[in-house]
Design a protein around this motif. Structure first.
Motif, PDB file in Angstrom:
ATOM      1  N   LYS A 121       0.822  -1.205   0.000  1.00 61.94           N
ATOM      2  CA  LYS A 121       0.000   0.000   0.000  1.00 61.94           C
ATOM      3  C   LYS A 121       0.860   1.261   0.000  1.00 61.94           C
ATOM      4  N   HIS A 122       2.070   1.166   0.574  1.00 64.02           N
ATOM      5  CA  HIS A 122       2.947   2.335   0.689  1.00 64.02           C
ATOM      6  C   HIS A 122       4.014   2.373  -0.407  1.00 64.02           C
ATOM      7  N   TYR A 123       3.973   1.395  -1.281  1.00 58.55           N
ATOM      8  CA  TYR A 123       4.992   1.280  -2.336  1.00 58.55           C
ATOM      9  C   TYR A 123       4.905   2.448  -3.319  1.00 58.55           C
ATOM     10  N   ILE A 124       6.062   2.986  -3.658  1.00 60.83           N
ATOM     11  CA  ILE A 124       6.164   4.010  -4.697  1.00 60.83           C
ATOM     12  C   ILE A 124       7.183   3.525  -5.723  1.00 60.83           C
ATOM     13  N   GLY A 125       6.792   3.542  -7.000  1.00 59.85           N
ATOM     14  CA  GLY A 125       7.705   3.163  -8.068  1.00 59.85           C
ATOM     15  C   GLY A 125       8.005   4.337  -8.973  1.00 59.85           C
ATOM     16  N   LEU A 126       9.260   4.467  -9.362  1.00 61.37           N
ATOM     17  CA  LEU A 126       9.662   5.507 -10.304  1.00 61.37           C
ATOM     18  C   LEU A 126      10.169   4.828 -11.570  1.00 61.37           C
ATOM     19  N   GLU A 127       9.729   5.317 -12.710  1.00 62.99           N
ATOM     20  CA  GLU A 127      10.100   4.689 -13.975  1.00 62.99           C
ATOM     21  C   GLU A 127       9.975   5.708 -15.106  1.00 62.99           C
ATOM     22  N   LEU A 128      11.028   5.838 -15.917  1.00 61.27           N
ATOM     23  CA  LEU A 128      11.015   6.826 -16.997  1.00 61.27           C
ATOM     24  C   LEU A 128      10.265   6.333 -18.231  1.00 61.27           C
ATOM     25  N   SER A 129      10.177   5.026 -18.418  1.00 60.85           N
ATOM     26  CA  SER A 129       9.507   4.477 -19.588  1.00 60.85           C
ATOM     27  C   SER A 129       7.995   4.649 -19.483  1.00 60.85           C
ATOM     28  N   THR A 130       7.410   5.369 -20.429  1.00 60.93           N
ATOM     29  CA  THR A 130       5.958   5.556 -20.424  1.00 60.93           C
ATOM     30  C   THR A 130       5.237   4.253 -20.727  1.00 60.93           C
ATOM     31  N   GLY A 131       5.860   3.395 -21.541  1.00 60.02           N
ATOM     32  CA  GLY A 131       5.254   2.101 -21.832  1.00 60.02           C
ATOM     33  C   GLY A 131       5.148   1.226 -20.604  1.00 60.02           C
ATOM     34  N   ALA A 132       6.180   1.258 -19.759  1.00 57.67           N
ATOM     35  CA  ALA A 132       6.155   0.473 -18.524  1.00 57.67           C
ATOM     36  C   ALA A 132       5.071   0.984 -17.586  1.00 57.67           C
ATOM     37  N   LYS A 133       4.885   2.282 -17.547  1.00 60.30           N
ATOM     38  CA  LYS A 133       3.843   2.850 -16.685  1.00 60.30           C
ATOM     39  C   LYS A 133       2.475   2.340 -17.108  1.00 60.30           C
ATOM     40  N   GLU A 134       2.236   2.235 -18.393  1.00 61.98           N
ATOM     41  CA  GLU A 134       0.955   1.732 -18.886  1.00 61.98           C
ATOM     42  C   GLU A 134       0.763   0.275 -18.485  1.00 61.98           C
ATOM     43  N   MET A 135       1.843  -0.532 -18.550  1.00 65.21           N
ATOM     44  CA  MET A 135       1.746  -1.936 -18.151  1.00 65.21           C
ATOM     45  C   MET A 135       1.457  -2.057 -16.665  1.00 65.21           C
ATOM     46  N   ALA A 136       2.095  -1.211 -15.840  1.00 61.16           N
ATOM     47  CA  ALA A 136       1.870  -1.259 -14.393  1.00 61.16           C
ATOM     48  C   ALA A 136       0.434  -0.888 -14.045  1.00 61.16           C
ATOM     49  N   SER A 137      -0.118   0.067 -14.756  1.00 63.76           N
ATOM     50  CA  SER A 137      -1.471   0.514 -14.468  1.00 63.76           C
ATOM     51  C   SER A 137      -2.486  -0.594 -14.705  1.00 63.76           C
ATOM     52  N   LYS A 138      -2.177  -1.511 -15.608  1.00 58.49           N
ATOM     53  CA  LYS A 138      -3.080  -2.638 -15.863  1.00 58.49           C
ATOM     54  C   LYS A 138      -3.148  -3.566 -14.657  1.00 58.49           C
ATOM     55  N   ASP A 139      -2.091  -3.554 -13.822  1.00 55.55           N
ATOM     56  CA  ASP A 139      -2.073  -4.352 -12.595  1.00 55.55           C
ATOM     57  C   ASP A 139      -2.525  -3.543 -11.386  1.00 55.55           C
ATOM     58  N   GLY A 140      -3.028  -2.345 -11.637  1.00 51.81           N
ATOM     59  CA  GLY A 140      -3.546  -1.519 -10.548  1.00 51.81           C
ATOM     60  C   GLY A 140      -2.483  -0.822  -9.734  1.00 51.81           C
ATOM     61  N   ILE A 141      -1.280  -0.701 -10.287  1.00 55.57           N
ATOM     62  CA  ILE A 141      -0.182  -0.058  -9.567  1.00 55.57           C
ATOM     63  C   ILE A 141       0.170   1.249 -10.273  1.00 55.57           C
ATOM     64  N   CYS A 142       0.169   2.313  -9.506  1.00 55.98           N
ATOM     65  CA  CYS A 142       0.481   3.626 -10.059  1.00 55.98           C
ATOM     66  C   CYS A 142       1.951   3.945  -9.841  1.00 55.98           C
ATOM     67  N   ILE A 143       2.643   4.219 -10.904  1.00 56.48           N
ATOM     68  CA  ILE A 143       4.040   4.631 -10.803  1.00 56.48           C
ATOM     69  C   ILE A 143       4.207   5.996 -11.459  1.00 56.48           C
ATOM     70  N   GLU A 144       5.291   6.655 -11.141  1.00 60.62           N
ATOM     71  CA  GLU A 144       5.519   8.008 -11.620  1.00 60.62           C
ATOM     72  C   GLU A 144       6.662   8.051 -12.629  1.00 60.62           C
ATOM     73  N   ASN A 145       6.449   8.775 -13.723  1.00 63.08           N
ATOM     74  CA  ASN A 145       7.498   8.971 -14.731  1.00 63.08           C
ATOM     75  C   ASN A 145       8.340  10.177 -14.339  1.00 63.08           C
ATOM     76  N   ILE A 146       9.254   9.951 -13.402  1.00 61.60           N
ATOM     77  CA  ILE A 146      10.121  11.019 -12.910  1.00 61.60           C
ATOM     78  C   ILE A 146      11.444  10.403 -12.472  1.00 61.60           C
ATOM     79  N   SER A 147      12.516  11.155 -12.597  1.00 60.47           N
ATOM     80  CA  SER A 147      13.816  10.663 -12.159  1.00 60.47           C
ATOM     81  C   SER A 147      13.904  10.704 -10.645  1.00 60.47           C
ATOM     82  N   VAL A 148      14.718   9.846 -10.080  1.00 61.62           N
ATOM     83  CA  VAL A 148      14.874   9.836  -8.623  1.00 61.62           C
ATOM     84  C   VAL A 148      15.555  11.112  -8.153  1.00 61.62           C
ATOM     85  N   GLU A 149      16.385  11.703  -9.000  1.00 59.92           N
ATOM     86  CA  GLU A 149      17.046  12.955  -8.621  1.00 59.92           C
ATOM     87  C   GLU A 149      16.012  14.065  -8.409  1.00 59.92           C
TER      88      GLU A 149
END
Length: 315
Positions: A121-149
């Motif tokens: 529930k507290h997990y946060i994922g960061l990922e620059l690939s927009t395609g990966a974000k779309e795949m994650a959303s299909k599993d109900g997980i929201c990730i952000e397209n932003i650099s860790v910096e």
């Protein structure tokens, strides 16, 4: 002399030069990918004598990393994002239900499914690939397209665990990448958090101490996919560079999905040297014979597999 992209030492040396045409041709043949807009010159393969990092640059000193189109193309390959990685199982022991986890370069966030329900529930994922974000959303997980910096600027000291799996070798500035993750860690954990009740930095990378150091024409371990290579020495040096304590260094065994890779690599090593790239006819003949010969290659029980996991905590 080129400055090391990890420890910033000037004590580096060029080990090999790879022809621009060779690397572009290998990517085109393997994946139908045109990387000529990224690989714009011959590649220089450097070695840092201080931290033992090996890394690639173009001739002008720039780091040739993949762009969004490059990774979105690879994302379409069925095998590119494993739903399960051996290191996911291994690091579970470091994660408690109360852990707040930041995963950097999370892909489609497969690791989130290995967390305890409360931690998920507290997990946060960061990922620059927009395609990966779309795949994650299909599993109900929201990730952000932003650099860790960038993320660290507004989320300092917010997490019990910062982790990355098979990501560090992709980034052009590993120092900044690691420093930002460390900035996201809490100062201390009095309750809950990781198994050691300390903030943890966990990284998994391809091991330069494993059989993959002998792989020739292994383009996914070269730019624009991988731009650096990590030995055990380098992973120990990371603790010194960032004032961390290395808690654990774990090498996986050769996994089932890498058995053919191991046997093919070690078969060719019996007969030929191991430059990064070799498109010569002799290697092609040895590789062809190796379709049969590789089956005679035995894997020692203590052979290091593809991946090494390093676990750190701030001192």
């Amino acid at each position: 002399m080129t400055q090391c992209i990890l420890c910033h030492s000037q004590s580096t040396a060029i080990l090999q030069t790879i022809k621009q045409d060779d690397i572009n041709a290998l990517y085109e043949r393997a994946f139908g990918l045109d990387v000529s807009h990224i690989i714009t010159s011959n590649l220089l393969y450097h070695h840092c004598k201080i931290c033992d990092l090996r890394f690639f640059t173009c001739e002008d000193g720039t780091i040739p990393t993949g762009d969004n189109h490059f990774y979105n193309t690879l994302n379409t390959l069925e095998w590119y994002y494993f739903a399960k990685k051996h290191e996911y199982d291994y690091v579970q022991k470091y994660i408690n239900p109360e852990s707040k986890v930041l995963e950097v370069g999370c892909g489609k966030a497969a690791f989130a499914h290995f967390l305890p329900p409360e931690a998920k529930k507290h997990y946060i994922g960061l990922e620059l690939s927009t395609g990966a974000k779309e795949m994650a959303s299909k599993d109900g997980i929201c990730i952000e397209n932003i650099s860790v910096e960038e993320y660290a600027k507004s989320h300092a000291k917010g997490f019990d665990i910062a982790c990355s799996f098979q990501v560090l070798e992709h980034v052009s500035n590993p120092y900044g990448f690691l420093q930002a993750q460390i900035e996201c860690l809490k100062d201390s954990q009095l309750n809950g958090g990781g198994a050691y009740n300390k903030p943890l930095l966990i990284i998994a990378v391809p091991s330069e101490n494993s059989f993959i150091q002998y792989c020739v024409n292994g383009i996914l371990n070269m730019p624009p996919h991988h731009v650096s290579r990590f030995s055990d020495t380098t992973l120990h040096k990371i603790a010194d560079i960032f004032n961390l304590q290395l808690l654990d260094l774990y090498h996986e065994n050769v996994q089932n999905e890498h058995i053919d890779f191991y046997q093919s690599t070690m078969w060719a090593k019996l007969f030929l040297s191991t430059p990064l790239v070799d498109r010569g006819i002799t290697r092609k003949i040895i590789n062809k014979i190796g379709k049969v010969g590789k089956h005679f290659i035995k894997i020692p029980p203590n052979a290091y597999g593809h991946t090494v996991v390093a676990v750190y905590t701030p001192k």
